[in-house]
Design a protein around this motif. Structure first.
Motif, PDB file in Angstrom:
ATOM      1  N   LEU A  98     -42.971 174.110  12.731  1.00  0.00           N
ATOM      2  CA  LEU A  98     -42.357 172.406  12.664  1.00  0.00           C
ATOM      3  C   LEU A  98     -42.653 172.043  14.064  1.00  0.00           C
ATOM      4  CD1 LEU A  98     -39.096 170.842  11.625  1.00  0.00           C
ATOM      5  CD2 LEU A  98     -38.698 172.666  12.786  1.00  0.00           C
ATOM      6  N   LEU A  99     -43.030 170.767  14.168  1.00  0.00           N
ATOM      7  CA  LEU A  99     -42.764 170.046  15.398  1.00  0.00           C
ATOM      8  C   LEU A  99     -41.939 169.303  15.518  1.00  0.00           C
ATOM      9  CD1 LEU A  99     -46.601 169.281  15.589  1.00  0.00           C
ATOM     10  CD2 LEU A  99     -45.550 171.282  15.714  1.00  0.00           C
ATOM     11  N   LEU A 100     -41.083 169.065  16.862  1.00  0.00           N
ATOM     12  CA  LEU A 100     -39.768 168.335  17.489  1.00  0.00           C
ATOM     13  C   LEU A 100     -40.472 167.741  18.386  1.00  0.00           C
ATOM     14  CD1 LEU A 100     -37.609 171.749  17.944  1.00  0.00           C
ATOM     15  CD2 LEU A 100     -37.775 170.324  16.164  1.00  0.00           C
ATOM     16  N   SER A 101     -39.610 166.846  18.492  1.00  0.00           N
ATOM     17  CA  SER A 101     -39.456 165.675  20.032  1.00  0.00           C
ATOM     18  C   SER A 101     -38.044 166.138  20.088  1.00  0.00           C
ATOM     19  CB  SER A 101     -39.231 164.389  19.006  1.00  0.00           C
ATOM     20  OG  SER A 101     -38.216 163.799  18.503  1.00  0.00           O
ATOM     21  N   VAL A 102     -37.829 165.577  21.812  1.00  0.00           N
ATOM     22  CA  VAL A 102     -36.951 166.374  22.388  1.00  0.00           C
ATOM     23  C   VAL A 102     -36.498 164.890  23.668  1.00  0.00           C
ATOM     24  CG1 VAL A 102     -36.138 167.675  24.238  1.00  0.00           C
ATOM     25  CG2 VAL A 102     -37.666 168.468  22.916  1.00  0.00           C
ATOM     26  N   ARG A 103     -35.448 163.922  23.039  1.00  0.00           N
ATOM     27  CA  ARG A 103     -35.381 163.222  24.131  1.00  0.00           C
ATOM     28  C   ARG A 103     -33.883 163.198  24.858  1.00  0.00           C
ATOM     29  NH1 ARG A 103     -37.278 161.356  19.747  1.00  0.00           N
ATOM     30  NH2 ARG A 103     -39.469 160.271  20.274  1.00  0.00           N
ATOM     31  N   SER A 104     -33.838 162.744  25.906  1.00  0.00           N
ATOM     32  CA  SER A 104     -32.605 162.437  26.425  1.00  0.00           C
ATOM     33  C   SER A 104     -32.008 161.454  25.678  1.00  0.00           C
ATOM     34  CB  SER A 104     -32.551 161.793  28.065  1.00  0.00           C
ATOM     35  OG  SER A 104     -33.289 161.413  27.827  1.00  0.00           O
ATOM     36  N   GLY A 105     -30.642 161.341  26.539  1.00  0.00           N
ATOM     37  CA  GLY A 105     -29.638 159.943  25.307  1.00  0.00           C
ATOM     38  C   GLY A 105     -28.382 160.319  26.485  1.00  0.00           C
ATOM     39  N   ALA A 106     -27.957 159.372  27.481  1.00  0.00           N
ATOM     40  CA  ALA A 106     -26.956 159.812  28.031  1.00  0.00           C
ATOM     41  C   ALA A 106     -25.654 158.162  27.549  1.00  0.00           C
ATOM     42  CB  ALA A 106     -27.017 158.775  29.669  1.00  0.00           C
ATOM     43  N   ARG A 107     -24.505 158.210  28.126  1.00  0.00           N
ATOM     44  CA  ARG A 107     -23.959 157.529  27.200  1.00  0.00           C
ATOM     45  C   ARG A 107     -24.128 155.953  27.408  1.00  0.00           C
ATOM     46  NH1 ARG A 107     -17.862 158.409  30.349  1.00  0.00           N
ATOM     47  NH2 ARG A 107     -18.020 160.420  30.088  1.00  0.00           N
ATOM     48  N   VAL A 108     -24.546 156.033  28.341  1.00  0.00           N
ATOM     49  CA  VAL A 108     -24.839 154.610  28.806  1.00  0.00           C
ATOM     50  C   VAL A 108     -26.740 154.426  28.720  1.00  0.00           C
ATOM     51  CG1 VAL A 108     -23.501 153.129  29.735  1.00  0.00           C
ATOM     52  CG2 VAL A 108     -24.049 154.689  31.031  1.00  0.00           C
ATOM     53  N   ASN A 254     -31.309 165.018  22.275  1.00  0.00           N
ATOM     54  CA  ASN A 254     -32.006 165.169  20.921  1.00  0.00           C
ATOM     55  C   ASN A 254     -33.259 165.633  20.347  1.00  0.00           C
ATOM     56  OD1 ASN A 254     -29.454 163.422  20.771  1.00  0.00           O
ATOM     57  ND2 ASN A 254     -30.453 162.047  21.854  1.00  0.00           N
ATOM     58  N   VAL A 255     -32.702 167.163  19.811  1.00  0.00           N
ATOM     59  CA  VAL A 255     -33.611 167.449  19.518  1.00  0.00           C
ATOM     60  C   VAL A 255     -34.377 166.993  17.601  1.00  0.00           C
ATOM     61  CG1 VAL A 255     -35.358 170.040  19.488  1.00  0.00           C
ATOM     62  CG2 VAL A 255     -33.832 168.962  20.618  1.00  0.00           C
ATOM     63  N   GLN A 256     -35.596 166.734  17.196  1.00  0.00           N
ATOM     64  CA  GLN A 256     -35.835 165.645  16.296  1.00  0.00           C
ATOM     65  C   GLN A 256     -36.548 166.464  15.108  1.00  0.00           C
ATOM     66  OE1 GLN A 256     -35.030 161.904  16.758  1.00  0.00           O
ATOM     67  NE2 GLN A 256     -34.625 161.721  14.422  1.00  0.00           N
ATOM     68  N   ALA A 257     -36.928 166.159  14.471  1.00  0.00           N
ATOM     69  CA  ALA A 257     -38.132 166.973  13.641  1.00  0.00           C
ATOM     70  C   ALA A 257     -39.361 165.815  13.984  1.00  0.00           C
ATOM     71  CB  ALA A 257     -37.777 167.116  12.515  1.00  0.00           C
ATOM     72  N   MET A 258     -40.410 165.719  14.101  1.00  0.00           N
ATOM     73  CA  MET A 258     -41.590 165.075  14.322  1.00  0.00           C
ATOM     74  C   MET A 258     -41.413 164.204  12.547  1.00  0.00           C
ATOM     75  SD  MET A 258     -41.941 164.457  17.522  1.00  0.00           S
ATOM     76  CE  MET A 258     -43.757 163.276  16.967  1.00  0.00           C
ATOM     77  N   VAL A 259     -42.093 162.675  12.439  1.00  0.00           N
ATOM     78  CA  VAL A 259     -42.563 162.885  11.307  1.00  0.00           C
ATOM     79  C   VAL A 259     -44.236 161.616  11.793  1.00  0.00           C
ATOM     80  CG1 VAL A 259     -40.462 162.831  10.096  1.00  0.00           C
ATOM     81  CG2 VAL A 259     -40.689 160.501  11.394  1.00  0.00           C
ATOM     82  N   PHE A 260     -44.994 161.865  10.852  1.00  0.00           N
ATOM     83  CA  PHE A 260     -45.952 161.310  11.158  1.00  0.00           C
ATOM     84  C   PHE A 260     -46.513 159.518  10.120  1.00  0.00           C
ATOM     85  CE2 PHE A 260     -46.562 165.385  12.993  1.00  0.00           C
ATOM     86  CZ  PHE A 260     -46.220 165.582  14.353  1.00  0.00           C
ATOM     87  N   GLY A 261     -46.357 158.904  11.015  1.00  0.00           N
ATOM     88  CA  GLY A 261     -47.039 157.718  10.122  1.00  0.00           C
ATOM     89  C   GLY A 261     -48.930 157.888  10.019  1.00  0.00           C
TER      90      GLY A 261
END
Ligand code: PEP
Ligand code: MG
Length: 912
Positions: A98-108, A254-261
């Motif tokens: 399972l591959l993941l993406s990791v991204r930041s995300g502040a309130r603004v 935010n950690v999410q599953a990678m999806v590939f096109g």
């Protein structure tokens, strides 16, 4: 500090059409996290994942990495398992990774602050599984290469150490490209990619002394902590400080599953819009590519295809592709994957209805399964902005106030001036840039001297800077380009008033008036060469670029009507001619807030009499010249009164220093001497006599009327005689005579007495009267401070915020172009105070002026006629001060109307 280890939710899951969080939880989940949760909650298929809260970021800053991992390990492990279940894969598995993406995300949203790590979970073993599962070696190794590059940069600090150094990974890629004699990343073979991965890892080891972790869990914790660290990185701290965001807000992860096109023929990716971002038309549209990654759609290497059949057909017509070829080579998604298309269509409807705004969405199809990666309110043109707001109001999606608040007032500019043809502009070559001083598009032939503009049917006047002497030429030219001057330079102010395209302060221009050449970067342009200006962006183009007339759509008019029902401020215009006055009335102006009478003196037949007046040695001589000017001024005023048909018209007495009216070139001085039958020496010595060290602080404004009362007498007479003439034709007239540059009560009363005496005389002669008002500009700081005294005698105030800003800051309006851009760049000033009112300083003087004035005369009519009258933020400020009106250039009237409505709505919301 004590960290709460009791049961507290620190990780929020989303996916499989449900979520722990929702859109209201921005503070805890960050903007991105809250939005992903919301989408999942309403049934949109987002790649499953979880959000680690912003509170954990704060805890991390207090207790460090190990303690933080202890706090969230269990929740994270459960969440990762969950994702694996949905995606039918396992994090850490060599076989079904399972591959993941990791991204930041502040309130603004904090652009540029945070980094992203994609394809996390890959290592030397799982990359082989990925290759096997997708039957695509190159794809697997390219994914791994990207992961090592991102992880190395974001988590392990492999970034350039100075401005001069290039990215260490880019350097390696360049080296291999050179060895292999290739140019593009897409030219790398699988073997090249294997080599790159190895070289990247070696570089990481040699610079950091650390090995890139093979263990996916170690990778994950590293990436999560890197996102937390980025909250305290230089870029983020700078951005936070600038916007006043507190450090304890923290960022979510935010950690999410990678999806590939790009997994094969049954995969693809695209971007779509719920409505047309260019026209606002309510049609679903977008582009996609099969077997591709997001960046391929925008990179332009492959031609993206249209999502809808209708879009595809329209596109083929433009591209001149026959229908049969279109269907086989460039089918729409609707045609080749009808089921997926239908799903996508339903989600876009759902998202638009949910967010009640046009959405710009990204999606990926992985092996026939549709995933929505992102949705956000879509950017749009001015025309689309208006149409979408009014359509959504009609459709019942939003209410009236919201429709008004959806408008970005400044973007209405696009609807008010000629615009470049979109296709033509894409092909045009930019040769230089200047300040976008007055919006619109202009194409024409270069001419350097104002009196020669008439040589060409379409001319662009190119000057170092302009002066009132250039007025006629500016009127005739299609556009104006200056090498010097800022947003309130003469060229800029006058051009905006005329609604004429203008670019000012284009520093790269080398102008030689003598040889009639313009040099930019060593390239020479001559008189008669074609250039084009985009006054909305400041871009200068070589050659002719096609333009088209603006279309004022039905929705635009409806929007204006709607906003009039909400605003309480009245909107006037600054206009010096009947034509400008009429244009402004067509845009909805309810009066004139400023007529600058001096502009009327520059026309060919008048400047001579004006110069004669200035050169006169005696009062008698001056009166004789003024008598010649009187009928001319009177007929101008008649035209303006007629055009304004019963609306109030404020006319200002002569304001600029007299030296602006006399010729400075030898040839014109000679001509003048001949015309007036005096010696050239006499002309020269008068010109020298009029020169001042600080003309803006010199002999100008009411100081002229006080030293030469006969000027005030003539102008008053012209105004009131014109009013009586127009009145006799059955038209209502409401003249308001305005005294400029008042700083003491005595200055005002002395001018007022001259005006009153002249008025009585005129009324006696005509045996008729008109009601008129005598008021003052408040543009010298002292006038604002003694507003209570002045209000005792003046019938209205009009804030001249151009001069008020100049004198409050001590920045010369004509010279600020030299340092203001640097001040803005260095953050010493947040905005150009000549464009938007400096509420702290100049605004305080205005508040004092309004307050003290109304203390004495509660109903005192107060407005503003500086350039700020057309700036939305300044309009809101004037509304908050309780002013009666704002006055702006004709082409800004619609902007001021909507800005005033927004201000009223916001004020009401604030009060309730
Ligand atoms: C002002 O100073 O704000 C004003 C309107 O007058 P001018 O720009 O003509 O000096
Ligand atoms: Mg002024």
């Amino acid at each position: 500090m004590e960290v709460h280890t009791e049961i507290k939710k620190r990780v929020f899951n989303f996916g499989d059409r449900s979520a722990d969080g929702n859109a209201t939880m921005r503070n805890l989940l960050g903007g991105k996290g809250a939005n992903l949760a919301e989408m999942s909650r309403i049934g949109v298929p987002v790649p499953p994942g979880f959000t680690i809260t912003t509170e954990v970021c704060t805890e991390y800053n207090q207790v460090g990495m190990d303690a933080t991992i202890r706090l969230i390990r269990e929740e994270v492990e459960t969440s990762v398992k969950n994702i694996g279940k949905i995606m039918k894969a396992e994090f850490g598995s060599d076989d079904h990774p399972l591959l993941l993406s990791v991204r930041s995300g502040a309130r603004v949203s904090m652009p540029g602050m945070m980094d992203t790590v994609l394809n996390l979970g890959l290592n030397d073993r799982s990359v082989e599984s990925l290759a096997r599962l997708t039957q695509n070696d190159r794809f697997a190794w390219d994914s791994y290469r990207r992961f090592v590059q991102m992880y190395g940069g974001v988590v392990m600090g492999m970034k350039p150490r100075s401005k001069e150094e290039i990215d260490p990974f880019e350097e390696i890629m360049e080296e291999i490209k050179q060895d292999r004699g290739i140019e593009l990343d897409t030219d790398f073979t699988t073997d090249d990619l294997r080599l790159l991965v190895r070289r990247f890892k070696e570089a990481i080891k040699s610079r950091t002394g650390k090995t890139l972790p093979e263990d996916p869990w170690e990778q994950l914790w590293g990436a999560v902590m890197a996102v937390f660290n980025s909250w305290n990185g230089d870029r983020a701290v700078y951005y936070r400080t600038m916007h006043g965001y507190p450090a304890n807000w923290g960022t979510a992860v935010n950690v999410q599953a990678m999806v590939f096109g790009n997994m094969g023929a049954n995969s693809g990716t695209g971007v779509c819009f719920t409505r047309d971002a260019g026209t606002g038309e309510n049609v679903f549209n977008g582009e996609y590519l099969m077997n591709a990654q997001g960046e391929d759609v925008v990179a332009g290497v492959r031609t993206p295809q249209q999502i809808t059949k209708l879009g595809s057909e329209r596109w083929a017509v433009l591209a001149q592709i026959p229908e049969a070829e279109r269907r086989s080579k460039y089918p729409s998604l609707e045609e080749i994957m009808p089921v997926v298309y239908q799903e996508l269509f339903e989600y876009q409807r759902m998202l638009e209805t949910h967010y009640r705004n046009m959405q710009d969405m990204e999606f990926t199809i992985q092996n026939g399964k549709l995933w929505i990666l992102q949705t956000r309110n879509g950017k749009r043109t001015g025309a689309a902005m208006v149409k979408i707001a009014m359509d959504m109001l009609r459709e019942g999606l939003i209410g009236e106030q919201e429709a008004i608040l959806r408008i970005e007032p400044i973007k209405l500019d696009e609807l008010l001036h000629p615009v470049f043809d979109t296709k033509a502009i894409k092909k045009a070559r930019v040769i230089a840039q200047g300040l976008p001083a007055s919006p619109g598009a202009a194409t024409g032939q270069i001419v350097f001297h104002s009196d020669e503009v008439g040589k060409f049917k379409n001319a662009i006047l190119v000057r170092l800077e302009t002066s009132p002497e250039d007025l006629e030429g500016m009127h005739l030219a299609n556009g104006i380009l200056t090498a010097r001057g800022g947003m309130t330079s003469h060229a800029a102010v006058v051009a905006r008033g005329m609604g004429k395209c203008c670019i000012s302060g284009a520093g790269a221009l080398k102008i030689n008036y003598r040889t009639r050449t313009l040099t930019i970067d060593g390239r020479e342009y001559h008189e008669g060469d074609w250039i084009s200006l985009n006054g909305s962006t400041g871009n200068i183009f070589e050659g002719k670029v096609a333009t088209r007339e603006p279309e004022l759509t039905g929705e635009f008019a409806q929007l204006m009507k709607l906003s009039d029902r909400y605003r309480t401020l009245r909107i006037r215009t600054n206009a010096d001619t009947p034509a400008d006055a009429l244009a402004a009335r067509n845009f909805g102006a309810q009066g004139i807030g400023l007529t600058r009478t001096e502009h009327m003196f520059f026309e060919v037949d008048r400047i001579k009499a004006m110069r004669e007046m200035i050169l006169a040695a005696t009062t008698k001589g001056r009166r004789r010249a003024l008598e010649v000017l009187l009928p001319m001024q009177r007929s101008d005023f008649e035209g303006i009164f007629e055009a304004m048909d019963g609306h109030p018209v404020t006319i200002r007495l002569l304001d600029p220093p007299l030296h602006e009216f006399v010729p400075h070139q030898l040839t014109t001085q000679k001509e003048l001497a001949e015309d007036l039958h005096i010696s050239l020496e006499a002309v020269k010595s008068k010109v020298a006599e009029l020169a001042e060290f600080n003309p803006m602080l010199g002999h100008r404004g009411c100081r002229l009327g006080i030293t030469y009362p006969e000027i005030t007498e003539m102008q008053t007479r012209a105004i009131l005689e014109a009013a009586l003439h127009v009145k006799s034709r059955g038209i209502t007239v409401k003249p308001e005579i305005m005294v400029p540059l008042v700083g003491t009560l005595e200055e005002f009363s002395s001018q007022r007495d001259v005006i009153r005496e002249t008025a009585e005389q005129v009324f006696r002669e005509y045996k008729d009267r008109v009601d008129f008002k005598i008021g003052t500009m408040i543009e010298v700081p002292r006038a604002a401070l003694i507003a209570d005294k002045i209000a005792g005698e003046a019938e209205f105030f009009s804030f001249g915020t151009n001069d008020l800003t100049q004198m409050t800051y001590g920045y010369s309006r004509d010279d600020a172009g030299k340092f203001l851009p640097i001040y803005l760049e260095k953050g010493i000033l947040k905005a150009d105070p000549f464009e938007t009112i400096d509420q702290k300083g100049v605004g305080t003087l205005m508040r004092i002026g309004v307050g003290r004035g109304r203390e004495i005369k509660p109903g005192l009519k107060i407005g503003i006629c500086g350039e700020h009258g057309g700036d939305p933020a300044s309009v809101e400020f004037c509304n908050s001060l309780g002013m009666d009106y704002v006055s702006c250039s004709p082409f800004r009237v619609p902007i001021a109307r909507i800005a005033a409505a927004q201000a009223a709505i916001k004020k009401q919301a604030g009060n309730s």
